[in-house]
Design an enzyme around this catalytic site. Structure first.
Site: not given
Ligand code: THU
Length: 161
Positions: A70, A72, A104
């Protein structure tokens, strides 16, 4: 940094204090770099550290889906990689203004005892919550037996920089 918003109050990012606008702008910019060919869901995040520096990251997906990281966590790991041990604010931007995932939240609390978390969508609508609200009962690092890993040891090291 404003903390006084009620849960789910929505504010336009244009009306935020400069410090927040800087962080949101960084998160929005880096979101463009998101590598999200599988979900199509682009996310950008930015953190401000106790020393005032800003680090940012985007989500990076993988064909082996579980390896996806993710935005974060990328932002936080970049801050830590530059010697920072305390984050004081985090902004995350996605198309829908999605809340940070549980993994996260756990990573955030490792480097922030109390911290406002701003969640914005790409239309510029934001809400401000906090890591304390997002993860009210975190895994207690103090329960780990190793001195090196104890919460007190970690806090002491964070405090001395
Ligand atoms: N994702 C994030 O980058 N941050 C989050 O807190 C939740 C999900 C991303 C991971 C993945 O690449 C996409 O969102 C779908 O889950």
């Amino acid at each position: 940094m404003i903390l006084a918003m009620k849960k789910h109050d929505v504010i336009s990012i244009d009306h935020l204090p400069l410090e927040w606008r800087t962080l949101v702008a960084a998160a929005m910019d880096v979101r463009e770099q998101a590598y999200a060919p599988y979900s199509g869901f682009k996310v950008g995040a930015a953190v401000r550290t106790a020393t005032g520096r800003v680090f940012y990251g985007c989500n990076v997906e993988n064909a082996s889906y579980g390896l996806t990281v993710c935005a974060e966590r990328v932002a936080i790991w970049k801050a830590v990689s530059h010697g920072e041990r305390q984050i004081v604010a985090l902004a995350v931007v996605s198309e829908t203004g999605a809340m940070p995932c549980g993994a996260c939240r756990q990573v955030m609390i490792e480097f922030a005892r109390e911290m406002p978390v701003l969640v914005a969508d790409t239309r510029g609508r934001a809400t401000i919550t906090s890591i304390e609200a997002l993860l009210p009962e975190p895994f207690p690092g103090a329960d780990l037996t190793g001195q090196e890993n104890s919460t007190q040891e970690r806090i002491t090291r964070a405090d001395v920089g």
